[in-house]
Motif scaffolding. Structure first.
Motif, PDB file in Angstrom:
ATOM      1  N   GLN A  16     -26.839  16.897  48.880  1.00 31.54           N
ATOM      2  CA  GLN A  16     -28.081  16.571  49.829  1.00 31.54           C
ATOM      3  C   GLN A  16     -27.877  15.695  51.180  1.00 31.54           C
ATOM      4  O   GLN A  16     -27.667  14.861  51.030  1.00 31.54           O
ATOM      5  CB  GLN A  16     -28.877  15.403  48.772  1.00 31.54           C
ATOM      6  CG  GLN A  16     -30.089  16.357  47.799  1.00 31.54           C
ATOM      7  CD  GLN A  16     -31.180  17.660  48.379  1.00 31.54           C
ATOM      8  OE1 GLN A  16     -31.681  17.137  49.986  1.00 31.54           O
ATOM      9  NE2 GLN A  16     -31.378  18.276  47.014  1.00 31.54           N
ATOM     10  N   PRO A  19     -30.905  12.265  55.777  1.00 32.87           N
ATOM     11  CA  PRO A  19     -32.155  12.895  56.922  1.00 32.87           C
ATOM     12  C   PRO A  19     -32.010  13.080  58.685  1.00 32.87           C
ATOM     13  O   PRO A  19     -31.299  12.616  58.675  1.00 32.87           O
ATOM     14  CB  PRO A  19     -33.033  11.799  56.579  1.00 32.87           C
ATOM     15  CG  PRO A  19     -32.787  10.645  55.642  1.00 32.87           C
ATOM     16  CD  PRO A  19     -31.259  11.338  55.203  1.00 32.87           C
ATOM     17  N   SER A  24     -35.846  11.434  62.882  1.00 31.48           N
ATOM     18  CA  SER A  24     -35.911  10.193  62.385  1.00 31.48           C
ATOM     19  C   SER A  24     -36.914   9.436  63.390  1.00 31.48           C
ATOM     20  O   SER A  24     -37.988   8.470  63.286  1.00 31.48           O
ATOM     21  CB  SER A  24     -35.154   9.593  61.638  1.00 31.48           C
ATOM     22  OG  SER A  24     -35.237  10.524  60.526  1.00 31.48           O
ATOM     23  N   ARG A  41     -41.713  10.635  54.733  1.00 34.92           N
ATOM     24  CA  ARG A  41     -40.239  11.214  53.261  1.00 34.92           C
ATOM     25  C   ARG A  41     -39.230  11.437  54.006  1.00 34.92           C
ATOM     26  O   ARG A  41     -38.687  12.136  54.701  1.00 34.92           O
ATOM     27  CB  ARG A  41     -41.305  11.499  52.865  1.00 34.92           C
ATOM     28  CG  ARG A  41     -42.672  11.194  52.178  1.00 34.92           C
ATOM     29  CD  ARG A  41     -43.545  12.441  50.888  1.00 34.92           C
ATOM     30  NE  ARG A  41     -43.471  13.694  52.465  1.00 34.92           N
ATOM     31  CZ  ARG A  41     -44.573  13.346  53.066  1.00 34.92           C
ATOM     32  NH1 ARG A  41     -46.179  12.360  52.522  1.00 34.92           N
ATOM     33  NH2 ARG A  41     -45.454  15.013  53.927  1.00 34.92           N
ATOM     34  N   ASN A  42     -38.228  10.434  53.784  1.00 36.97           N
ATOM     35  CA  ASN A  42     -36.478  10.518  53.609  1.00 36.97           C
ATOM     36  C   ASN A  42     -36.165  10.186  54.809  1.00 36.97           C
ATOM     37  O   ASN A  42     -35.710  11.043  55.797  1.00 36.97           O
ATOM     38  CB  ASN A  42     -37.041  12.324  53.314  1.00 36.97           C
ATOM     39  CG  ASN A  42     -34.996  12.913  53.396  1.00 36.97           C
ATOM     40  OD1 ASN A  42     -34.515  12.203  53.010  1.00 36.97           O
ATOM     41  ND2 ASN A  42     -35.215  13.743  54.089  1.00 36.97           N
ATOM     42  N   TYR A  43     -37.529   8.743  55.730  1.00 37.34           N
ATOM     43  CA  TYR A  43     -36.276   8.467  57.207  1.00 37.34           C
ATOM     44  C   TYR A  43     -34.893   7.937  56.521  1.00 37.34           C
ATOM     45  O   TYR A  43     -34.442   7.615  55.377  1.00 37.34           O
ATOM     46  CB  TYR A  43     -37.149   7.554  57.337  1.00 37.34           C
ATOM     47  CG  TYR A  43     -37.438   7.159  58.504  1.00 37.34           C
ATOM     48  CD1 TYR A  43     -38.146   7.181  59.655  1.00 37.34           C
ATOM     49  CD2 TYR A  43     -36.019   6.003  58.634  1.00 37.34           C
ATOM     50  CE1 TYR A  43     -37.645   6.946  61.076  1.00 37.34           C
ATOM     51  CE2 TYR A  43     -35.923   5.091  59.932  1.00 37.34           C
ATOM     52  CZ  TYR A  43     -36.609   6.067  61.142  1.00 37.34           C
ATOM     53  OH  TYR A  43     -36.510   5.664  62.272  1.00 37.34           O
ATOM     54  N   SER A  44     -34.278   8.392  58.061  1.00 38.51           N
ATOM     55  CA  SER A  44     -33.050   7.922  58.198  1.00 38.51           C
ATOM     56  C   SER A  44     -32.607   6.750  57.793  1.00 38.51           C
ATOM     57  O   SER A  44     -33.129   5.328  58.293  1.00 38.51           O
ATOM     58  CB  SER A  44     -32.423   8.504  59.271  1.00 38.51           C
ATOM     59  OG  SER A  44     -31.118   7.869  58.883  1.00 38.51           O
ATOM     60  N   ASP A  69     -40.978   6.053  49.963  1.00 38.70           N
ATOM     61  CA  ASP A  69     -41.838   5.908  51.564  1.00 38.70           C
ATOM     62  C   ASP A  69     -41.625   5.295  52.496  1.00 38.70           C
ATOM     63  O   ASP A  69     -41.837   3.961  52.293  1.00 38.70           O
ATOM     64  CB  ASP A  69     -42.906   6.601  51.596  1.00 38.70           C
ATOM     65  CG  ASP A  69     -42.802   8.310  50.467  1.00 38.70           C
ATOM     66  OD1 ASP A  69     -41.737   8.932  50.554  1.00 38.70           O
ATOM     67  OD2 ASP A  69     -43.727   8.772  50.172  1.00 38.70           O
ATOM     68  N   THR A 227     -42.013  14.711  56.098  1.00 41.02           N
ATOM     69  CA  THR A 227     -41.016  15.473  54.760  1.00 41.02           C
ATOM     70  C   THR A 227     -39.543  15.694  56.076  1.00 41.02           C
ATOM     71  O   THR A 227     -39.277  16.483  56.707  1.00 41.02           O
ATOM     72  CB  THR A 227     -40.511  15.877  54.113  1.00 41.02           C
ATOM     73  OG1 THR A 227     -41.550  15.700  52.973  1.00 41.02           O
ATOM     74  CG2 THR A 227     -38.829  15.561  53.157  1.00 41.02           C
ATOM     75  N   GLY A 230     -32.542  17.535  56.244  1.00 44.38           N
ATOM     76  CA  GLY A 230     -31.058  16.333  56.265  1.00 44.38           C
ATOM     77  C   GLY A 230     -30.896  17.371  57.291  1.00 44.38           C
ATOM     78  O   GLY A 230     -31.425  18.626  58.372  1.00 44.38           O
ATOM     79  N   ASN A 254     -31.202  21.686  52.007  1.00 45.53           N
ATOM     80  CA  ASN A 254     -32.726  20.692  52.741  1.00 45.53           C
ATOM     81  C   ASN A 254     -32.126  20.536  53.990  1.00 45.53           C
ATOM     82  O   ASN A 254     -32.099  19.136  53.922  1.00 45.53           O
ATOM     83  CB  ASN A 254     -33.105  19.598  52.007  1.00 45.53           C
ATOM     84  CG  ASN A 254     -33.986  19.014  52.309  1.00 45.53           C
ATOM     85  OD1 ASN A 254     -35.158  19.439  52.723  1.00 45.53           O
ATOM     86  ND2 ASN A 254     -33.884  17.978  52.842  1.00 45.53           N
TER      87      ASN A 254
END
Length: 428
Positions: A16, A19, A24, A41-44, A69, A227, A230, A254
């Motif tokens: 995975q 991000p 971001s 969601r999935n902020y670096s 989040d 979101t 990646g 992702n």
């Protein structure tokens, strides 16, 4: 920090990615401009996006975490506040250039600072058009940060043709234009990353082969709730590592597949890499998928200079792929690499020289004479405090027979905080 990397027999497993850094940072800035709450969601957690996040807080955004989040409450274009302290952009050129546009548009006075690397990168490309829009900008030697920004005249619209394909320059002008009563237009003759246009849903049209993007106060800033995919630039290291390593088989999950970012896929495909994209889907305005990569027999390639803006960050790792390809590969039209975190053409040359590669350095690129059977025992690599050079050197080290060392390896955290852990995972 000096990191030791041993040669790898094979690479197997799934990953995975961190991000996307570019998305971001834009998510944070655009959430500041949105009048309301955005859930990202999935902020670096990488250094650059965190620097950007601190800056948008200083400009008035309220930032909270909720179940992993990021909740950013923006103040809208008319609710930004003058920062009480300098805006520290760290190593992030994206933060400095995009926030400069926001400050000029909003008419907010501020000082933008950064680390030694960022302060060594010229800002003339944004200074000149922003001053034409009504700003007064003081810069060290008229070109370098710190930048003192003050808009001394009413905001003037622009019709600005990009002198080079630069997503940061394009975004800077468009963000300033978003505050104007009259429309600002940016004209793009060669494509560059289009995250800003996508995430802000800006009007685009094509005339005579050129893309024209428009921005004004009439454009509604959309909520930034999605979101973060990646980072494709992070995926690039594993795609090359898998392609050049015998018996490698990896699944990279992702991955952002924005077509203005993913030229490396086409280039590796032309080189004969075994790549399969699965589970393609959309996350907000961005395409996403999973990529399988296996060890491959690669052949040389000449990169069309028109493709360079679409793979500029991936060129250091592409140089590694070229070293193990059959024939002579050419990178040209990449003079912009000399103005990155370091002079990357110089740094790539030093990396190749460290293993005894057969190549020539050009002013705007490299000529690399590849050999699928190329071998070396071990090497010591200088990263020049550049995250992409450090990670490219690590992938190259995997092909050594012994142990290689990478100096200032901690620089990988600028874009990929878990790179060294992921490398160890893939080797086991």
């Amino acid at each position: 920090m000096i990191k030791t990397v041993s040669g790898a027999g094979s690479l197997k497993g799934s990953l995975q990615l961190p991000p996307d850094k570019s998305i971001s940072q834009r998510a944070a800035i655009f959430s500041l401009l949105y009048d309301g709450k955005s859930r990202i969601r999935n902020y670096s957690q990488a250094q650059d996006p965190q620097s950007t996040l601190r800056c948008v807080q200083q400009l008035g955004a309220i930032v909270k975490e909720d179940s992993g989040d990021l909740i950013i409450e923006g103040k809208g274009r008319d609710g930004l506040v003058e920062p009480k302290q300098d805006l520290d952009c760290g190593n992030s050129g994206t933060a400095m250039r995009l926030l400069s546009g926001v400050l000029v548009g909003a008419g907010i006075s501020a000082k933008l600072i950064g680390d030694a690397s960022l302060c060594g990168r010229t800002m003339t490309r944004i200074i000149e058009p922003l001053e034409a829009m009504g700003a007064h900008i003081l810069a060290r030697n008229s070109a370098y940060a710190p930048l003192f920004i003050n808009r001394v005249e009413p905001l003037r619209p622009m019709e600005f043709e990009l002198p080079v394909p630069s997503a940061q320059l394009k975004s800077c002008i468009l963000l300033a234009g978003l505050f104007g009563e009259e429309v600002t237009r940016v004209i793009e003759t060669l494509p560059s990353r289009d995250h800003t246009e996508r995430l802000l849903n800006l009007h685009q049209q094509w005339e005579n082969g050129k893309k024209i993007i428009s921005a004004s106060i009439a454009d509604e800033i959309p909520e930034q709730s999605y979101t973060i995919p990646g980072d494709f630039s992070a995926a690039a290291f594993w795609l090359v590592a898998g392609a050049i390593q015998n018996n490698a088989e990896m699944l990279i999950e992702n991955v952002g597949l924005n077509p203005t970012r993913s030229a490396l896929l086409d280039i590796l495909g032309d080189m004969g890499a075994d790549l399969i994209i699965e589970n393609e889907r959309m996350e907000g305005a961005e395409p996403v998928g999973d990529i399988k990569v296996k060890g491959s027999d690669l052949k040389a390639v000449e990169i069309d200079p028109k493709m360079i803006p679409n793979c500029i960050d991936e060129l250091p790792i592409l140089a590694v792929a070229m070293l193990f390809a059959e024939g002579t590969s050419v990178i040209s039209g990449a003079e912009e690499l000399r103005h990155k975190e370091t002079d990357r053409i110089m740094a790539m040359s030093k990396m190749l020289k460290a293993v005894g590669a057969n190549f020539e350095e050009q002013e705007d690129g490299l000529i690399i004479h590849g050999d699928p059977e190329f071998t070396f025992q071990s090497a010591e690599f200088e990263s020049f405090h550049d995250h992409r050079i450090a990670m490219a050197s690590a992938v190259l080290s995997l092909k050594g027979k012994g142990e290689s060392k990478i100096k200032d390896a901690e620089s990988a955290a600028v874009s990929y905080p878990t790179f060294w852990e992921d490398l160890e995972k893939m080797m086991n």
